[in-house]
Design a protein around this motif. Structure first.
Motif, short mmCIF file in Angstrom:
data_model
loop_
_atom_site.label_atom_id
_atom_site.label_comp_id
_atom_site.label_asym_id
_atom_site.label_seq_id
_atom_site.Cartn_x
_atom_site.Cartn_y
_atom_site.Cartn_z
N MET A 77 0.82 -1.20 0.00
CA MET A 77 0.00 0.00 0.00
C MET A 77 0.85 1.25 0.00
O MET A 77 1.96 1.27 0.53
CB MET A 77 -0.91 0.02 1.24
N GLU A 78 0.31 2.31 -0.61
CA GLU A 78 0.89 3.64 -0.50
C GLU A 78 0.04 4.46 0.45
O GLU A 78 -1.18 4.40 0.41
CB GLU A 78 0.92 4.34 -1.86
N HIS A 79 0.69 5.26 1.29
CA HIS A 79 0.00 6.09 2.27
C HIS A 79 0.56 7.51 2.17
O HIS A 79 1.77 7.71 2.31
CB HIS A 79 0.19 5.54 3.68
N THR A 80 -0.30 8.46 1.92
CA THR A 80 0.14 9.83 1.72
C THR A 80 -0.17 10.66 2.96
O THR A 80 -1.32 10.72 3.42
CB THR A 80 -0.54 10.45 0.49
N VAL A 81 0.86 11.29 3.51
CA VAL A 81 0.72 12.19 4.65
C VAL A 81 0.39 13.58 4.11
O VAL A 81 1.08 14.08 3.20
CB VAL A 81 2.01 12.23 5.49
N VAL A 82 -0.66 14.20 4.62
CA VAL A 82 -1.10 15.49 4.12
C VAL A 82 -1.02 16.55 5.22
O VAL A 82 -0.99 16.23 6.41
CB VAL A 82 -2.55 15.42 3.57
N ALA A 83 -0.99 17.79 4.81
CA ALA A 83 -0.90 18.90 5.75
C ALA A 83 -2.23 19.06 6.51
O ALA A 83 -3.28 19.15 5.89
CB ALA A 83 -0.57 20.19 5.02
#
Length: 679
Positions: free
Chosen positions: A587-593
């Motif tokens: 899986m890819e997991h994107t950290v957002v502001a």
């Protein structure tokens, strides 16, 4: 079978599927050979085999074939994932004089390419989902075709499977990002970034048909499986037969599946997958054929009584199928147990299994007590399968078996599986592929009084007298009164602190001296010792933080590799901007502001990060004062004894900073990404 089809078979896989194939080999009197990487040297599947050979990677074709030859194997069973659908691997086996337990090269090549497969079966009157291939098209061309096809569209890699890289474009504004994500994942996972776009059916059900075929002219259907309960294109619960498929529809599905298999001269066990709209069950659309054994094959085995691995071996050896009259007996349901943290958006979890105890059902497991779960491979660690004379009985038996399944030392989805089975829509069979994604992220399950009391007893029993003093030997007491029980302060993963008196109990508990795991009342919990001073500091921190204020440090939601950094150090970003993408366990997991501000990067592309490591800091333009978290941390360094134990509070980990930061670093819905294996 009186004479085994082979004398020795190498299983080119790991985990639960390797162990499951070994069981059939053992029953048939066939010598088994395992392969393993350095990371798997002590894995259960290595011990289960008669012989094991080291390979540098499960994807190394030359090394796996060499292992088969050097070990004297007559055949190679690929399991699923890894090299199971790799035509080059099948050719390499044949060149080395080793039988590949699977279909011929034509089937692997045609069905392994979703675009080619769709065009091929359509020419054989198998209905397909409306859509188009992006081969040779520019992004502008794709956008024009997408407008003509109509939104929403499912964008997916043409090569590979297991849901990797699948993204949804709900409209023109989503298309560019969907294409970029799908291409990146496809190129990394399959070495091919060719894309296929298909109409996304509203409230569809995912129904697949198991087929068997031999070289003597027999191709048959073993009925359908309902695989609709999925999260992010990954199956969670499967059952057979489907609760909504009647005899007429079953016959139609079987005919379409057999036609698809015969069109490529299929041999062995395979699965033809269909989507059907919730309001048009009589119109199945072909989506793909998996030219291998499926993860969910046990439910078919349980309602038919047929060992699919045995039939694969028979066909590979040139023998005819031996299945008799096909009859569907009762109902079977399978739940996939993942090492993941549901309260963190189902992010994969890692750790050491400190206790493993399967429930009273069929359990195909990848782990044992002491197994290490890393971020290198798929997070599925077991499958629990129950059978009953009807669906309601099978559901109840599956729930009971999950309640008995003990996994301590690592987060799992077992409690969430039980909650899912209890939902009215699931009990009624009113399913669609979006049901799980519409569910709210579950809260951390609250430990029961029995769980708390069991851990408190373990803590007290394990603690030495405080400093060897007379007060430690006497224990807790009050002036003028009888001796009272010592209390222990315990904190759960949600940050809730409990003051608990120890009590007798037989709930399994592992861990110490600071962190404990317990299984009680059908659920597992992680609990940490907390001193009174640290607990008070936590309360002060929480009370001092203004509502809605979040910490600026953003944490990695799971251990993994940074595969993309979307901003530059010093950039000004808006709330919700993508900052860093981390990949692990498929899986890819994107950290957002979490808010607008200025970014300071704490990592780089290619870096390995631990769970809860700081990957970026977003400082608001107008800094909002926050209550300091340092008081809690410094308080924990004071060598105060945790109440009722001989454990210094300096050993007690602080949770306030990480829990605040975790809340401040939401991850977008993970998208499937490259991994060495996929089901």
């Amino acid at each position: 079978m009186s004479v085994p089809p082979f004398s020795s078979v190498l299983v080119a896989n790991r985990g639960e599927i390797a162990r499951r194939v070994f069981r059939t080999l053992r029953r048939l009197g066939i010598r088994s050979v395992a392969v393993f990487t350095d990371a798997d040297a002590d894995a259960p599947h290595v011990r289960d085999a008669d012989r094991a050979v080291r390979v540098p990677s499960y994807l190394d074709v030359d090394a796996v074939v060499a292992a088969a030859v050097s070990s004297g194997a007559d055949a190679v069973h690929p399991g699923y994932g890894f090299l199971s659908e790799n035509a080059g691997f099948a050719r390499a086996c044949a060149a080395a004089g080793v039988v590949f337990v699977g279909p011929g090269v034509e089937a692997l090549e045609v069905m392994g390419d979703k675009i080619r497969a769709k065009e091929h079966v359509a020419a054989h009157d198998v209905p397909t989902v409306p859509g188009f291939s992006a081969t040779g098209l520019s992004d502008d061309d794709i956008a024009a075709e997408a407008d003509r096809a109509g939104y929403p569209l499912l964008v997916k890699p043409s090569a590979g499977g297991g849901g990797k890289g699948m993204t949804v474009a709900t409209g023109p504004d989503d298309l560019a990002d969907a294409l970029a994500t799908a291409r990146r994942v496809a190129a990394a996972a399959f070495g091919d970034d060719t894309l296929l776009l298909e109409r996304l059916l509203e409230r569809p059900r995912h129904i697949e048909v198991q087929v068997l075929a031999d070289a003597h002219g027999t191709t048959i259907s073993l009925g359908e499986r309902e695989c609709t309960l999925q999260r992010r294109h990954q199956k969670v619960i499967e059952e057979a037969p489907s609760p909504v498929v009647d005899a007429v529809t079953r016959e139609r599905l079987g005919e379409a599946a057999v036609a698809a298999a015969r069109s490529v001269g299929y041999l062995g066990a395979g699965t033809v997958e269909f989507l059907v709209a919730g309001d048009r069950l009589d119109e199945p659309f072909f989506i793909e054929m998996n030219t291998r054994l499926q993860v969910e094959h046990p439910v078919t085995e349980m309602i038919t009584g047929i060992d699919l691995v045995e039939q694969q071996l028979r066909v590979a050896a040139g023998h005819p199928l031996d299945v008799g009259e096909i009859r569907l007996d009762g109902h079977a349901i399978e739940a996939r147990v993942y090492a993941e943290t549901p309260s963190r958006g189902y992010l994969p979890a890692t750790g050491t299994v400190t206790l493993w105890h399967p429930g009273s059902a069929r359990v195909d497991s990848a782990v044992e007590t002491g197994s290490v779960i890393s971020a290198l491979y798929d997070p599925m660690i077991a499958k629990v399968i129950a059978h009953g004379p009807d669906r309601e009985t099978a559901l109840s038996r599956l729930d009971a078996a999950l309640a008995e399944t003990v996994v301590l030392g690592v987060d799992t989805n077992i409690a969430d599986l039980r909650a899912l089975l209890a939902e009215p829509a699931v009990r009624a069979g009113d399913l669609d592929t979006g049901l799980l994604d519409r569910r709210e992220t579950p809260a951390t399950p609250e430990p029961s009084p029995a769980a708390l009391a069991a851990v408190a007893r373990k803590v007290v029993d394990a603690a030495p007298p405080a400093n060897g003093s007379v007060w430690g030997r006497v224990g807790a007491w009050r002036a003028g009164g009888a001796q009272s029980s010592r209390t222990v302060a315990l904190e759960d993963d949600a940050g809730q602190v409990y003051a608990v008196a120890p009590a007798e109990g037989d709930a399994p508990v592992t861990g110490g001296p600071v962190e404990y795991w317990v299984h009680a009342d059908g659920g597992a919990h992680r609990l940490r010792l907390v001193s009174r001073r640290a607990a008070a500091a936590r309360r002060r921190t929480a009370a001092g933080r203004a509502p809605g204020v979040v910490a600026p440090d953003l944490l990695a939601p799971l251990p993994g590799t940074v595969v993309a950094v979307h901003v530059a150090d010093g950039d000004t970003v808006e709330a919700g901007a993508r900052l860093v993408t981390i990949e692990a366990m498929k899986m890819e997991h994107t950290v957002v502001a979490p808010h607008a501000g200025t970014v300071r990067l704490r990592t780089a592309t290619g870096a390995q990060v631990a769970r809860d490591a700081v990957v970026a800091t977003v400082t608001p333009a107008a800094q909002v004062p926050e209550a300091s978290t340092s008081s809690a941390s410094s308080a924990a360094q004071v060598p105060e004894l945790v109440e009722g134990t001989g454990t210094p509070a300096a050993q007690v980990p602080e949770a306030s900073t990480s829990s605040a930061s975790s809340a401040a670093s939401p991850a977008s819905a993970p998208t499937p990404s490259p991994e060495e294996t996929h089901p």
